[in-house]
Scaffold this motif. Structure first.
Motif, PDB file in Angstrom:
ATOM      1  N   TYR A 184       2.895  -0.253   3.390  1.00  0.00           N
ATOM      2  CA  TYR A 184       1.921  -0.761   2.435  1.00  0.00           C
ATOM      3  C   TYR A 184       0.766   0.233   2.264  1.00  0.00           C
ATOM      4  O   TYR A 184       0.355   0.881   3.221  1.00  0.00           O
ATOM      5  CB  TYR A 184       1.386  -2.115   2.907  1.00  0.00           C
ATOM      6  CG  TYR A 184       2.487  -3.135   3.087  1.00  0.00           C
ATOM      7  CD1 TYR A 184       2.908  -3.929   2.028  1.00  0.00           C
ATOM      8  CD2 TYR A 184       3.145  -3.266   4.317  1.00  0.00           C
ATOM      9  CE1 TYR A 184       3.940  -4.840   2.175  1.00  0.00           C
ATOM     10  CE2 TYR A 184       4.181  -4.181   4.478  1.00  0.00           C
ATOM     11  CZ  TYR A 184       4.574  -4.964   3.407  1.00  0.00           C
ATOM     12  OH  TYR A 184       5.599  -5.856   3.558  1.00  0.00           O
ATOM     13  N   ALA A 185       0.261   0.303   1.026  1.00  0.00           N
ATOM     14  CA  ALA A 185      -0.795   1.261   0.701  1.00  0.00           C
ATOM     15  C   ALA A 185      -2.119   0.872   1.345  1.00  0.00           C
ATOM     16  O   ALA A 185      -2.400  -0.312   1.540  1.00  0.00           O
ATOM     17  CB  ALA A 185      -0.974   1.328  -0.814  1.00  0.00           C
ATOM     18  N   GLY A 186      -2.930   1.892   1.669  1.00  0.00           N
ATOM     19  CA  GLY A 186      -4.290   1.671   2.133  1.00  0.00           C
ATOM     20  C   GLY A 186      -5.191   2.714   1.505  1.00  0.00           C
ATOM     21  O   GLY A 186      -4.746   3.826   1.210  1.00  0.00           O
ATOM     22  N   ARG A 187      -6.419   2.361   1.236  1.00  0.00           N
ATOM     23  CA  ARG A 187      -7.333   3.331   0.622  1.00  0.00           C
ATOM     24  C   ARG A 187      -8.777   3.089   1.043  1.00  0.00           C
ATOM     25  O   ARG A 187      -9.095   2.060   1.616  1.00  0.00           O
ATOM     26  CB  ARG A 187      -7.234   3.311  -0.907  1.00  0.00           C
ATOM     27  CG  ARG A 187      -6.761   2.038  -1.561  1.00  0.00           C
ATOM     28  CD  ARG A 187      -6.637   2.217  -3.064  1.00  0.00           C
ATOM     29  NE  ARG A 187      -5.423   2.919  -3.425  1.00  0.00           N
ATOM     30  CZ  ARG A 187      -4.289   2.331  -3.801  1.00  0.00           C
ATOM     31  NH1 ARG A 187      -4.219   1.031  -3.905  1.00  0.00           N
ATOM     32  NH2 ARG A 187      -3.233   3.037  -4.111  1.00  0.00           N
ATOM     33  N   CYS A 188      -9.626   4.083   0.704  1.00  0.00           N
ATOM     34  CA  CYS A 188     -11.067   3.919   0.879  1.00  0.00           C
ATOM     35  C   CYS A 188     -11.592   3.272  -0.395  1.00  0.00           C
ATOM     36  O   CYS A 188     -11.249   3.696  -1.499  1.00  0.00           O
ATOM     37  CB  CYS A 188     -11.746   5.271   1.105  1.00  0.00           C
ATOM     38  SG  CYS A 188     -13.546   5.131   1.247  1.00  0.00           S
ATOM     39  N   ALA A 189     -12.416   2.240  -0.256  1.00  0.00           N
ATOM     40  CA  ALA A 189     -12.878   1.500  -1.425  1.00  0.00           C
ATOM     41  C   ALA A 189     -14.386   1.636  -1.639  1.00  0.00           C
ATOM     42  O   ALA A 189     -15.018   0.780  -2.238  1.00  0.00           O
ATOM     43  CB  ALA A 189     -12.485   0.029  -1.290  1.00  0.00           C
ATOM     44  N   GLU A 190     -14.965   2.731  -1.113  1.00  0.00           N
ATOM     45  CA  GLU A 190     -16.392   2.957  -1.328  1.00  0.00           C
ATOM     46  C   GLU A 190     -16.555   4.440  -1.670  1.00  0.00           C
ATOM     47  O   GLU A 190     -16.200   5.288  -0.831  1.00  0.00           O
ATOM     48  CB  GLU A 190     -17.182   2.608  -0.061  1.00  0.00           C
ATOM     49  CG  GLU A 190     -18.676   2.672  -0.197  1.00  0.00           C
ATOM     50  CD  GLU A 190     -19.247   1.562  -1.062  1.00  0.00           C
ATOM     51  OE1 GLU A 190     -19.034   0.389  -0.724  1.00  0.00           O
ATOM     52  OE2 GLU A 190     -19.870   1.880  -2.086  1.00  0.00           O
TER      53      GLU A 190
END
Ligand SMILES: [Cu+2]
Length: 222
Positions: A184-190
């Motif tokens: 599953y994808a993960g990312r920085c959201a800031e």
């Protein structure tokens, strides 16, 4: 919506659905009243008379004080209930992950049963190339977030949850993973600098056996 992979993600989805149903029901009543007024209370031709003016009408004033109060109370109740559940840290986790967000990637230090595995990433263009966080399905996982530089945000869309990673702030949360093996994808959201959009990672959900093998191998290699 992405498919949820934690028990918590299902609670978030239910709160989201419920809020939209409540908002739409309110919308239908409001739009209905607007259309009803437009259709049946138009200005009559050749009529200069004002319609009856209603002022200091106690029942009406009570109605538009009490009805919004009930609506806000219902939203507040469900939000507070679910927020308490989502931020609950009282369980003893099976796996603890130290998440360090830095410009512009992640270091995951996974600890389970006295063994640790560490993964460090670099900026990439595809989440599959990013650092991989391996987690067992059906277990309680705790995330301890830290940042040495600027504010980031740890976001796995399939968790339907994200939490800011703030220098000097000890942000933590727990999830219970569902039995949904996959990557599953993960990312920085800031927004955290020039390579923010390349601050990608992935979460791989595996069986307990596969996780045990993974962590034994990682721990042996260190
Ligand atoms: Cu970032």
């Amino acid at each position: 919506m992405p498919e949820g992979i934690t028990e918590q993600s299902e609670v978030v989805q239910d709160l989201w659905n419920g809020s939209w149903i409540a908002a739409l029901a309110t919308g239908v009543v409001v739009w209905g009243l607007i259309l009803w007024s437009v259709a049946f209370h138009r200005k009559r031709k050749n009529s200069a008379a004002l319609p009856p003016q209603v002022r200091y009408n106690l029942p009406i004033e009570m109605l538009y004080t009490i009805v919004p109060l009930i609506m806000v109370s219902v939203l507040f109740y469900f939000t507070a209930r679910d927020q308490n559940y989502l931020t609950d840290m009282s369980a003893k986790p099976d796996v603890t992950v130290k998440v360090e967000a830095f410009q512009w990637s992640w270091r995951f230090t996974t600890e389970a049963g006295g063994k640790t595995a560490e993964v460090v990433g670099v900026p990439v263009d595809n989440y599959e190339q990013g650092p991989q966080l391996v987690l067992p399905a059906g277990k309680r996982i705790q995330f301890n977030l830290s940042s040495p530089d600027v504010i980031h945000s740890f976001w796995v869309p399939a968790f339907k949850f994200k939490l800011d990673v703030i220098p000097g702030v000890d942000n933590r949360f727990q999830v219970t993973t569902l039995d949904k093996p996959g990557t599953y994808a993960g990312r920085c959201a800031e927004l955290c600098g020039v390579d923010h959009s390349r601050m990608l990672f992935n979460v791989k959900l595996v069986t307990q056996d596969e996780f045990d093998q993974y962590i034994a191998k990682q721990a042996g290699a260190q």
